[in-house]
Design a protein around this motif. Structure first.
Motif, PDB file in Angstrom:
ATOM      1  N   THR A  98       0.730  -1.226   0.041  1.00  0.00           N
ATOM      2  CA  THR A  98      -0.057   0.076   0.089  1.00  0.00           C
ATOM      3  C   THR A  98       0.749   1.263   0.040  1.00  0.00           C
ATOM      4  OG1 THR A  98      -0.104   0.216   2.407  1.00  0.00           O
ATOM      5  CG2 THR A  98      -1.758  -1.285   1.366  1.00  0.00           C
ATOM      6  N   ARG A  99       0.351   2.349  -0.350  1.00  0.00           N
ATOM      7  CA  ARG A  99       0.966   3.563  -0.437  1.00  0.00           C
ATOM      8  C   ARG A  99      -0.137   4.765   0.162  1.00  0.00           C
ATOM      9  NH1 ARG A  99       3.444   6.705  -5.633  1.00  0.00           N
ATOM     10  NH2 ARG A  99       1.387   7.165  -5.967  1.00  0.00           N
ATOM     11  N   SER A 100       0.190   5.668   1.065  1.00  0.00           N
ATOM     12  CA  SER A 100      -0.805   6.666   1.488  1.00  0.00           C
ATOM     13  C   SER A 100      -0.019   7.647   2.070  1.00  0.00           C
ATOM     14  CB  SER A 100      -1.551   6.002   2.613  1.00  0.00           C
ATOM     15  OG  SER A 100      -0.596   5.535   3.790  1.00  0.00           O
ATOM     16  N   GLY A 101      -0.829   8.713   2.388  1.00  0.00           N
ATOM     17  CA  GLY A 101      -0.080  10.041   3.043  1.00  0.00           C
ATOM     18  C   GLY A 101      -0.278  10.972   1.894  1.00  0.00           C
ATOM     19  N   TRP A 102       0.183  12.113   1.945  1.00  0.00           N
ATOM     20  CA  TRP A 102       0.067  13.222   1.175  1.00  0.00           C
ATOM     21  C   TRP A 102       1.613  13.899   1.181  1.00  0.00           C
ATOM     22  CZ3 TRP A 102      -1.839  18.574   2.484  1.00  0.00           C
ATOM     23  CH2 TRP A 102      -2.248  18.542   3.887  1.00  0.00           C
ATOM     24  N   VAL A 103       1.633  14.825   2.221  1.00  0.00           N
ATOM     25  CA  VAL A 103       3.032  15.551   2.400  1.00  0.00           C
ATOM     26  C   VAL A 103       4.094  14.455   2.981  1.00  0.00           C
ATOM     27  CG1 VAL A 103       4.208  17.523   3.700  1.00  0.00           C
ATOM     28  CG2 VAL A 103       2.124  17.733   3.066  1.00  0.00           C
ATOM     29  N   THR A 104       3.632  13.720   3.761  1.00  0.00           N
ATOM     30  CA  THR A 104       4.569  12.612   4.156  1.00  0.00           C
ATOM     31  C   THR A 104       4.011  11.339   3.790  1.00  0.00           C
ATOM     32  OG1 THR A 104       5.205  13.607   6.189  1.00  0.00           O
ATOM     33  CG2 THR A 104       5.571  11.271   6.145  1.00  0.00           C
ATOM     34  N   GLN A 105       4.686  10.564   3.009  1.00  0.00           N
ATOM     35  CA  GLN A 105       4.135   9.438   2.258  1.00  0.00           C
ATOM     36  C   GLN A 105       4.482   8.345   2.812  1.00  0.00           C
ATOM     37  OE1 GLN A 105       4.854   9.985  -2.029  1.00  0.00           O
ATOM     38  NE2 GLN A 105       3.535  12.009  -1.913  1.00  0.00           N
ATOM     39  N   GLU A 106       3.735   7.110   2.844  1.00  0.00           N
ATOM     40  CA  GLU A 106       4.016   5.851   3.515  1.00  0.00           C
ATOM     41  C   GLU A 106       3.936   4.643   2.406  1.00  0.00           C
ATOM     42  OE1 GLU A 106       2.942   5.583   7.875  1.00  0.00           O
ATOM     43  OE2 GLU A 106       2.457   3.909   7.316  1.00  0.00           O
ATOM     44  N   TRP A 107       4.817   3.757   2.422  1.00  0.00           N
ATOM     45  CA  TRP A 107       4.539   2.582   1.725  1.00  0.00           C
ATOM     46  C   TRP A 107       4.527   1.551   2.792  1.00  0.00           C
ATOM     47  CZ3 TRP A 107       6.525   6.574  -0.982  1.00  0.00           C
ATOM     48  CH2 TRP A 107       6.311   6.551  -2.172  1.00  0.00           C
ATOM     49  N   ARG A 108       3.581   0.632   2.660  1.00  0.00           N
ATOM     50  CA  ARG A 108       3.567  -0.549   3.582  1.00  0.00           C
ATOM     51  C   ARG A 108       3.583  -1.921   2.883  1.00  0.00           C
ATOM     52  NH1 ARG A 108       2.152   0.211   9.100  1.00  0.00           N
ATOM     53  NH2 ARG A 108       2.794  -2.028   9.053  1.00  0.00           N
ATOM     54  N   LEU A 109       4.420  -2.750   3.394  1.00  0.00           N
ATOM     55  CA  LEU A 109       4.460  -4.031   2.775  1.00  0.00           C
ATOM     56  C   LEU A 109       4.581  -5.178   3.644  1.00  0.00           C
ATOM     57  CD1 LEU A 109       5.265  -4.932  -0.152  1.00  0.00           C
ATOM     58  CD2 LEU A 109       7.746  -4.761   0.455  1.00  0.00           C
ATOM     59  N   ALA A 110       3.421  -6.014   3.475  1.00  0.00           N
ATOM     60  CA  ALA A 110       3.312  -7.352   4.566  1.00  0.00           C
ATOM     61  C   ALA A 110       3.137  -8.353   3.753  1.00  0.00           C
ATOM     62  CB  ALA A 110       2.135  -6.832   5.318  1.00  0.00           C
ATOM     63  N   PRO A 111       4.142  -9.541   4.078  1.00  0.00           N
ATOM     64  CA  PRO A 111       3.732 -10.797   3.350  1.00  0.00           C
ATOM     65  C   PRO A 111       2.618 -11.441   3.736  1.00  0.00           C
ATOM     66  CG  PRO A 111       5.942 -10.670   4.905  1.00  0.00           C
ATOM     67  CD  PRO A 111       5.068  -9.581   5.307  1.00  0.00           C
ATOM     68  N   ILE A 112       1.885 -11.965   2.882  1.00  0.00           N
ATOM     69  CA  ILE A 112       0.598 -12.788   3.208  1.00  0.00           C
ATOM     70  C   ILE A 112       0.831 -13.771   4.081  1.00  0.00           C
ATOM     71  CG2 ILE A 112      -1.165 -14.367   2.237  1.00  0.00           C
ATOM     72  CD1 ILE A 112      -1.453 -11.968   0.786  1.00  0.00           C
ATOM     73  N   SER A 113       2.061 -14.389   4.312  1.00  0.00           N
ATOM     74  CA  SER A 113       2.079 -15.533   5.336  1.00  0.00           C
ATOM     75  C   SER A 113       2.488 -14.901   6.672  1.00  0.00           C
ATOM     76  CB  SER A 113       3.595 -16.306   5.022  1.00  0.00           C
ATOM     77  OG  SER A 113       4.689 -15.361   5.120  1.00  0.00           O
TER      78      SER A 113
END
Lengths: 174, 499
Positions: A98-113
């Motif tokens: 996922t990617r979210s935010g505006w001025v500060t942006q955050e990418w999140r990555l979670a393995p399905i397992s």
């Protein structure tokens, strides 16, 4: 030409990580705008109440009211559009991205397992706009991965898909 | 076919409901009353013995004793083959049960009251993260020390290879008297003096005590009133320093007396320490996800360090994750290597520094708050007639904050070994975190507006253990993505743009 290039602030330069594939629902823009409107109405309203009630309102109240109005309008106009360009999501066979935010942006990555639970939540404004937030929790105490502003049907589909793959993946997720 | 392995030692599980040790009826109120001792003392001796004081004191003691009795009556626990169940609560009934195969840590604590009666509280933790405090934790407060030891065996037995009776474990580290020299190098003494003074002032206020009738205090205040501030300031500073050194020494001994770190055959590492309150924390090695080496500024000047464990199932309350108290850095590093079962500790790994653009960010982030602070003081000088030396003096902070920024950049860095991801940061509170790569269960990549312009980002490793998230600040874009890709193979790669 992409729509956002007209606004310099909104341009999202690429870097080594590509953006997740899917946009959130267009109605999310309305949702973010409404949230901002509520915030600024409360802030301006409080100043209005002071001005109305007090016999001799302080001089600086006028300045703060003007500043709040200008900043508020800018926030209400810019923030939702900027967010809409940033907020994205993607699920693959082995990860949620996922990617979210505006001025500060955050990418999140979670393995399905490593996923423990997948839920949807809908606030009152979201129900009005038929939007949902998907929350993916892992064993970490710090922050689940959330995808907000999804179309309710899309959200339901994501939950079904993720639940199915999570159950098929072994491991105790810690 | 080889012969089957010997069956593990069978430790009987009690399927019926048990109560806590009856001595808890006395011990719980005793512990509460011990904590209230200074207040009771002040109430009786420093005030004039009015009737209401005596009544309030007696009533409070009575309520505490009654509560102790009721909580013993309402608490019961049982250990079945699969579950640990606890029912308790005087006013609100609570039922808690945790599956035995989820138990990760067993922590035995004995306060002074417990120790007088040979009892021990057993705290059982699971790897589950706590959404609200206390979730995933069962505390049996308290059972006899022998029963506590038996329970520890029962709970951690699953993993055990036939533990010999009375397994004393392999010693990894014990307290050395010379370590006490590190005690004053923490601010804990100063903080505890502050708390004590605040508490006493508050108490004196509440109880309307007549301090002025105590000769010594009157003489001290008299002296304070007469003396010129040029002698007053150094004398006060001297007294505070001496007192805080004494307090921190006392605190160090209270917490770390008989400190002992051992490894046991059942696959656990056990920390035992404490003088009045003894703690014994068992950490399942399988659940150990790494260690953190803490070197706060003062401790660093004497080349000292503290070591904590990063593990699932332990919360940070009461320092239950402490592996080595303030001690020589070399000792902390040796223990780190021993506990992680590697030849040299990953925390001593050479660190790769971040791009020079990160230095600018460190300096800006150190200097800007100082500039704001100075500006506020200047504003107060102009608006509120504060003396001008206040803001002039605060100008000294500006070069200092530049130095702090430079040092932060010098320290900042990361490293990657075949098993650990290491990150180091901080000037005032420097820490080096070594996190098992297999313990990473996700990434968070944060880019602020300024980071995007400088082509930097913050990579946060998400994990089930310890804090749950361990950030590496201001990595270069390409550098950071390469680290994330290498540390956890086949996770982030699918989203990278091929050059």
């Amino acid at each position: 030409m992409p729509a956002g290039d007209t606004l310099v602030l909104v341009s999202e330069s690429e870097w080594g990580l590509r953006a997740p594939a899917n946009l959130v629902s267009k109605r999310a823009v309305a949702h973010w705008a409404l949230q901002a409107v509520v915030l600024w109405v409360v802030l301006l309203g409080a100043q209005g109440v002071v001005w109305a009630v007090s016999d001799s309102p302080p001089r600086w109240l006028g300045y703060t009211a003007v500043v709040s109005a200008v900043v508020g309008v800018a926030h209400i106009v810019v923030m939702p559009l900027w967010r809409y360009r940033v907020h994205r999501w993607e699920t693959t066979a082995d990860a949620v991205f996922t990617r979210s935010g505006w001025v500060t942006q955050e990418w999140r990555l979670a393995p399905i397992s490593r996923i423990q639970t997948v839920d949807t939540g809908r606030g009152p404004l979201q129900q009005l706009l038929k939007l949902s937030t998907v929350t993916v929790t892992t064993a970490s105490a710090r922050g689940p991965v959330t995808i907000e502003g999804l179309d309710a049907d899309v959200a339901a589909r994501i939950v079904d898909e993720l639940s199915a793959t999570t159950q098929a993946t072994p491991g105790d997720a810690t | 076919m080889t012969s089957l392995p010997a069956a593990p030692e069978y430790v009987e599980a009690a399927p019926e409901w048990g109560r806590l040790d009856p001595r808890m009826i006395v011990v719980r109120p005793l512990n509460e009353l011990l904590g209230l001792l200074p207040a009771l003392f002040a109430l009786i001796f420093l005030g004039n013995a009015e009737t209401w004081r005596v009544i309030v004191g007696a009533a409070a003691a009575g309520v505490i004793i009654l509560f102790g009795l009721l909580s013993w009556l309402t608490t019961k626990y049982r250990i079945t083959d699969t579950q640990v169940e606890l029912h308790h609560g005087v006013i609100v009934r609570r039922r808690r049960s945790i599956p035995r195969d989820r138990i990760r840590t067993v922590d035995l604590t004995a306060k002074l009251g417990h120790r007088l009666f040979g009892l021990s509280a057993v705290r059982v933790g699971t790897g589950q993260h706590e959404r609200k405090p206390g979730e995933g934790v069962v505390v049996l407060d308290a059972v006899t020390a022998a029963e506590a030891d038996r329970l520890r065996k029962v709970f951690l037995q699953r993993t055990s290879v036939q533990a010999p009776q009375g397994d004393a474990g392999t010693r990894l580290s014990t307290l050395d008297k010379r370590w006490c020299r590190y005690a004053p190098l923490s601010l804990s003494g100063l903080v505890s003096i502050g708390i004590l003074v605040g508490f006493l002032m508050n108490l004196a206020n509440e109880l309307n005590l007549r301090f002025s009738e105590v000769g010594l205090i009157r003489r001290v205040f008299g002296w304070l009133g007469r003396t010129d501030w040029t002698t007053l300031v150094p004398v006060t500073a001297g007294v505070v320093v001496v007192l805080s050194v004494l307090a921190s020494l006392l605190g160090y001994l209270l917490q770390n007396h008989n400190y002992n770190l051992t490894r046991h055959h059942d696959g656990t590492v056990r920390v035992r320490r404490g003088l009045l309150t003894t703690r014994s924390v068992s950490i399942e090695e399988k659940r150990l996800r790494g260690v953190a080496l803490h070197q706060p500024l003062l401790l660093r000047t004497a080349d000292g360090a503290r070591l904590t464990a990063i593990t699932t199932g332990l919360n940070r309350q009461g320092g239950s994750n402490l592996l080595v108290p303030p001690a020589p850095r070399t000792e902390a590093e040796r223990v780190a290597a021993d506990v992680l079962a590697v030849s040299t500790t990953p925390t001593a790994e050479p660190i790769t520094s971040h791009p020079l653009r990160a230095r600018t960010r460190r300096i800006v982030r150190a200097v800007v708050p100082t500039v704001v602070f100075v500006a506020v003081l200047y504003g107060l000088h102009v608006v509120a007639d504060w003396p001008s030396w206040v803001w002039l003096l605060s100008l000294v902070l500006l070069p200092l904050s530049v130095l702090v920024g430079l040092d932060r950049y010098r320290v900042l860095g990361h490293a990657l070994t075949d098993r650990y991801l290491i990150s180091r940061s901080g000037t005032l509170d420097r820490r080096t975190v070594a996190l098992q790569r297999t313990g990473i269960i996700g990434w968070k990549l944060t880019r602020t507006l300024f980071q995007r312009r400088a082509h930097l980002f913050t990579l946060t490793a998400i994990t089930a253990a310890g804090n749950g998230a361990y950030p590496i600040r201001d990595l270069g874009d390409a550098q950071g993505l390469a680290v994330a890709d290498e540390a956890v193979p086949d996770l982030i790669r699918q989203f990278l743009i091929k050059p």
